[in-house]
Design a protein around this motif. Structure first.
Motif, PDB file in Angstrom:
ATOM      1  N   TYR A  75      47.704 -42.702  16.531  1.00 18.29           N
ATOM      2  CA  TYR A  75      48.839 -42.911  17.316  1.00 18.29           C
ATOM      3  C   TYR A  75      49.135 -44.240  17.587  1.00 18.29           C
ATOM      4  O   TYR A  75      48.178 -44.805  18.083  1.00 18.29           O
ATOM      5  CB  TYR A  75      48.423 -41.921  18.579  1.00 18.29           C
ATOM      6  N   SER A  76      50.264 -44.565  16.912  1.00 17.78           N
ATOM      7  CA  SER A  76      50.426 -46.231  16.985  1.00 17.78           C
ATOM      8  C   SER A  76      51.801 -46.384  17.489  1.00 17.78           C
ATOM      9  O   SER A  76      52.796 -45.825  17.176  1.00 17.78           O
ATOM     10  CB  SER A  76      50.367 -46.399  15.257  1.00 17.78           C
ATOM     11  N   LEU A  77      51.695 -47.561  18.219  1.00 23.16           N
ATOM     12  CA  LEU A  77      52.974 -48.155  18.922  1.00 23.16           C
ATOM     13  C   LEU A  77      53.876 -48.472  17.817  1.00 23.16           C
ATOM     14  O   LEU A  77      55.301 -47.946  17.881  1.00 23.16           O
ATOM     15  CB  LEU A  77      52.801 -49.321  19.808  1.00 23.16           C
ATOM     16  N   VAL A  78      53.590 -48.913  16.712  1.00 21.03           N
ATOM     17  CA  VAL A  78      54.280 -49.361  15.674  1.00 21.03           C
ATOM     18  C   VAL A  78      54.678 -48.280  14.418  1.00 21.03           C
ATOM     19  O   VAL A  78      55.901 -48.162  13.955  1.00 21.03           O
ATOM     20  CB  VAL A  78      53.836 -50.647  15.105  1.00 21.03           C
ATOM     21  N   ASN A  79      53.798 -47.687  14.016  1.00 22.93           N
ATOM     22  CA  ASN A  79      53.550 -46.740  12.902  1.00 22.93           C
ATOM     23  C   ASN A  79      53.913 -45.352  13.176  1.00 22.93           C
ATOM     24  O   ASN A  79      53.437 -44.493  12.156  1.00 22.93           O
ATOM     25  CB  ASN A  79      52.419 -47.112  12.139  1.00 22.93           C
ATOM     26  N   GLY A  80      53.797 -44.808  14.274  1.00 23.76           N
ATOM     27  CA  GLY A  80      54.037 -43.428  14.540  1.00 23.76           C
ATOM     28  C   GLY A  80      52.882 -42.659  14.827  1.00 23.76           C
ATOM     29  O   GLY A  80      51.771 -43.114  15.067  1.00 23.76           O
ATOM     30  N   ASN A 102      41.746 -47.316  14.695  1.00 23.93           N
ATOM     31  CA  ASN A 102      41.444 -47.976  15.867  1.00 23.93           C
ATOM     32  C   ASN A 102      42.360 -49.274  15.661  1.00 23.93           C
ATOM     33  O   ASN A 102      43.048 -49.774  16.445  1.00 23.93           O
ATOM     34  CB  ASN A 102      40.187 -48.536  16.225  1.00 23.93           C
ATOM     35  N   VAL A 103      42.489 -49.750  14.295  1.00 20.90           N
ATOM     36  CA  VAL A 103      43.126 -50.857  14.180  1.00 20.90           C
ATOM     37  C   VAL A 103      44.679 -50.519  13.892  1.00 20.90           C
ATOM     38  O   VAL A 103      45.370 -51.699  14.010  1.00 20.90           O
ATOM     39  CB  VAL A 103      42.767 -51.476  12.797  1.00 20.90           C
ATOM     40  N   LEU A 104      45.117 -49.355  13.728  1.00 22.45           N
ATOM     41  CA  LEU A 104      46.559 -48.983  14.053  1.00 22.45           C
ATOM     42  C   LEU A 104      47.058 -48.696  15.405  1.00 22.45           C
ATOM     43  O   LEU A 104      48.228 -48.659  15.718  1.00 22.45           O
ATOM     44  CB  LEU A 104      46.670 -47.884  12.973  1.00 22.45           C
ATOM     45  N   ALA A 105      46.132 -48.568  16.478  1.00 17.93           N
ATOM     46  CA  ALA A 105      46.361 -48.189  17.798  1.00 17.93           C
ATOM     47  C   ALA A 105      46.542 -49.271  18.776  1.00 17.93           C
ATOM     48  O   ALA A 105      46.909 -49.067  19.769  1.00 17.93           O
ATOM     49  CB  ALA A 105      45.238 -47.263  18.200  1.00 17.93           C
ATOM     50  N   THR A 165      52.375 -55.536  18.299  1.00 19.83           N
ATOM     51  CA  THR A 165      52.926 -54.958  17.098  1.00 19.83           C
ATOM     52  C   THR A 165      52.746 -55.502  15.970  1.00 19.83           C
ATOM     53  O   THR A 165      52.727 -54.989  14.765  1.00 19.83           O
ATOM     54  CB  THR A 165      54.696 -55.058  17.599  1.00 19.83           C
ATOM     55  N   ARG A 166      52.368 -57.009  16.160  1.00 19.90           N
ATOM     56  CA  ARG A 166      52.111 -57.768  14.651  1.00 19.90           C
ATOM     57  C   ARG A 166      50.827 -57.292  13.924  1.00 19.90           C
ATOM     58  O   ARG A 166      50.882 -57.043  12.898  1.00 19.90           O
ATOM     59  CB  ARG A 166      52.193 -59.060  15.118  1.00 19.90           C
ATOM     60  N   GLU A 167      49.926 -57.188  14.855  1.00 21.88           N
ATOM     61  CA  GLU A 167      48.627 -56.960  14.292  1.00 21.88           C
ATOM     62  C   GLU A 167      48.511 -55.311  13.739  1.00 21.88           C
ATOM     63  O   GLU A 167      48.099 -55.038  12.445  1.00 21.88           O
ATOM     64  CB  GLU A 167      47.402 -56.717  15.356  1.00 21.88           C
ATOM     65  N   ALA A 168      49.247 -54.430  14.309  1.00 20.35           N
ATOM     66  CA  ALA A 168      49.222 -53.199  14.040  1.00 20.35           C
ATOM     67  C   ALA A 168      49.825 -53.174  12.731  1.00 20.35           C
ATOM     68  O   ALA A 168      49.756 -52.091  11.962  1.00 20.35           O
ATOM     69  CB  ALA A 168      49.813 -52.103  15.136  1.00 20.35           C
ATOM     70  N   GLY A 169      51.303 -53.455  12.664  1.00 18.01           N
ATOM     71  CA  GLY A 169      52.226 -53.533  11.484  1.00 18.01           C
ATOM     72  C   GLY A 169      51.401 -54.201  10.388  1.00 18.01           C
ATOM     73  O   GLY A 169      51.178 -53.733   9.125  1.00 18.01           O
TER      74      GLY A 169
END
Length: 491
Positions: A96-101, A184-187, A191-195
């Motif tokens: 569940y990611s702010l950037v990646n859906g 966890n690295v995507l959550a 936005t920069r780190e998740a992307g």
């Protein structure tokens, strides 16, 4: 004067009507589209500002939202931040990611997890009246943590997948895919780190974000001989002890190409053997000839009864397994190759597990599922899964005969590495060629105990795993299946 006023009034009325229509259009007709638009910042803050429900395995959350001191309010955390446990469950939970859906359970159960499902309207009404914030529901999975751990450990550092299913219900007890990733690295909220993390995973070797158990097609190799044997028995022309041709080498019809057995072995000194023995030692030449005798239509019909050509909604949608369509291109030589799980046959590990599960369940194919119970924030049950029969894949008598034949595979055939003292294990190995000069994919599918099945398993290890070119399904995949069965049986 009166005419002018009437015209002005008409214009004003039309303007008001246009305003009302446009407002209503935005508020009602376009509401869902605008609410779900990823550019809608209000939607993002609203979702992250509410406590998203946990995903639960056993009695422990493997995904949960924890309060944080930031504009978003909550941070999604997987496996309490433990990277290894998070990777073990990532193919099931998704992210569940702010950037990646969202993916996997996080996507398929999103409306329950974020508290917006229609079934939660009473809870939302109570929140509206009391002024409480909306909370998501908990989603409890069918995964058994001990079985999941056993499958994860047994697969080791090899690429592949493991699926374990309860035959009588369709409950998925374990679903492992490797390589995996840490969601966890995507959550993270940056936005920069998740992307950057997402892009790194996209470029990573082995496609770690792919759930191989439901999304990757593999040639099934000799595990597909279970479908051939089922079609033969269902035809009424063959019995387990029926004698069938088993030549040392078999020339594919209409060609000069010789098909050989593994290691160029001789299946029978008489060039004939029983159907049961052909399955026990996995004789390629016998099943290639049997496939041609049965015909592509009969094999396809049987494959479809086991689930080929259809998607399983678990609730994530699995890729549909494929058996070649009828047509001029599906010539007898291609039918022969398909009968040994090569050529254009492609399947998922979940599908192979469901073949064994249907045989174990007396011929009845059950709907596989991952979500057992959904509970609202007050722990009231909102949804509870019940077993559902899909269809009869084979008759009870055929299922019984196949069970005995599969027991023979493990007792003194190609699957002896799956033996468990005191337990009759029914199984079938598979070794599937993929490309020239490339190690084969190795398979094993099984269920146990044979006469009271508690679990059906499918294992695929890509490109021979640690044994590379020396690999066979019986050597590489069977011990993994055994470990999973032992975990279910507590042995």
């Amino acid at each position: 004067m009166n005419t002018t006023l009437r015209r002005l009034a008409s214009v004003v009325m039309v303007m008001f009507l246009a305003l009302m229509v446009s407002t209503s259009w935005v508020q009602y007709v376009q509401a869902d589209k605008l609410n779900n638009d990823n550019r809608n910042v209000r939607k993002i803050y609203r979702e992250y500002g509410n406590a998203r429900g946990p995903i639960v395995v056993g009695d422990q959350p493997v995904a949960a939202s924890t309060p944080v001191d930031s504009p978003f309010g909550y941070q999604r955390v997987y496996a309490d931040g433990d990277p290894q446990r998070a990777q073990m469950y990532a193919p099931v939970t998704g992210f569940y990611s702010l950037v990646n859906g969202t993916t996997m359970i996080e996507r398929s159960e999103n409306s329950f997890l974020n508290g917006q499902a229609d079934a939660l309207w009473v809870s939302r009404l109570q929140n509206l009246l009391t002024g409480r914030k909306t909370e998501g529901s908990s989603v409890e999975l069918t995964i058994d943590p001990a079985v999941q751990q056993a499958a994860w450990d047994a697969l080791g550092d090899q690429r592949g997948a493991v699926v374990a299913v309860e035959p009588s219900t369709g409950k998925i007890l374990a679903m492992v895919s490797k390589p995996s990733y840490d969601p966890n690295v995507l959550a993270v909220h940056s936005t920069r780190e998740a992307g950057a993390a997402y892009q790194e995973l996209l470029n990573a070797d082995g496609n770690p974000m792919t759930n191989r158990a439901i999304s990757t097609h593999y040639p099934p190799g000799s595990t597909f001989k279970l479908v051939d044997a089922a079609a033969a028995l269902e035809s009424g022309t063959y019995q387990a002890d029926s004698s069938i041709p088993a030549p040392h080498r078999y020339t594919l019809p209409g060609t000069r190409t010789e098909l050989r057995n593994f290691g160029d072995e001789v299946c029978s000194p008489t060039d004939e053997m029983s159907l049961a023995d052909a399955l026990r030692i996995s004789c390629n030449t016998a099943f290639a000839d049997l496939g041609v005798q049965l015909g592509g239509d009969a094999i396809r019909e049987q494959a479809e009864k086991f689930g080929f050509g259809s998607r399983f909604e678990i609730p994530m949608s699995s890729a549909a397994s494929n058996y070649p369509a009828a047509g001029d291109a599906f010539t007898p030589d291609r039918v022969a190759l398909s009968a040994i799980g090569q050529g254009d046959v492609a399947t998922t590990p979940l599908q192979v597990a469901m073949i064994s599960a249907a045989i174990a369940n007396g011929g009845e194919l059950m709907q596989p599922y991952l979500v057992q119970t959904v509970r609202d924030p007050s722990l009231e049950v909102v949804q509870d899964a019940s077993p559902r029969k899909v269809r009869d894949a084979v008759s009870p008598s055929t299922a019984s005969a196949l069970t005995d034949m599969m027991v023979g595979v493990v007792r003194n055939g190609t699957g002896t590495a799956a033996q468990i003292p005191g337990v009759d294990v029914a199984g079938k190995s598979g070794t599937a060629q993929t490309a020239p000069n490339t190690p084969p994919h190795t398979w094993f599918t099984a269920f146990a105990p044979a006469q009271d099945p508690q679990v059906a398993v499918a294992v695929v290890v890509e490109n021979g795993g640690t044994l590379s070119n020396e690999a066979t399904g019986g050597r590489v995949a069977a011990p993994i299946a055994r470990a999973v069965i032992q975990a279910v049986l507590g042995r």
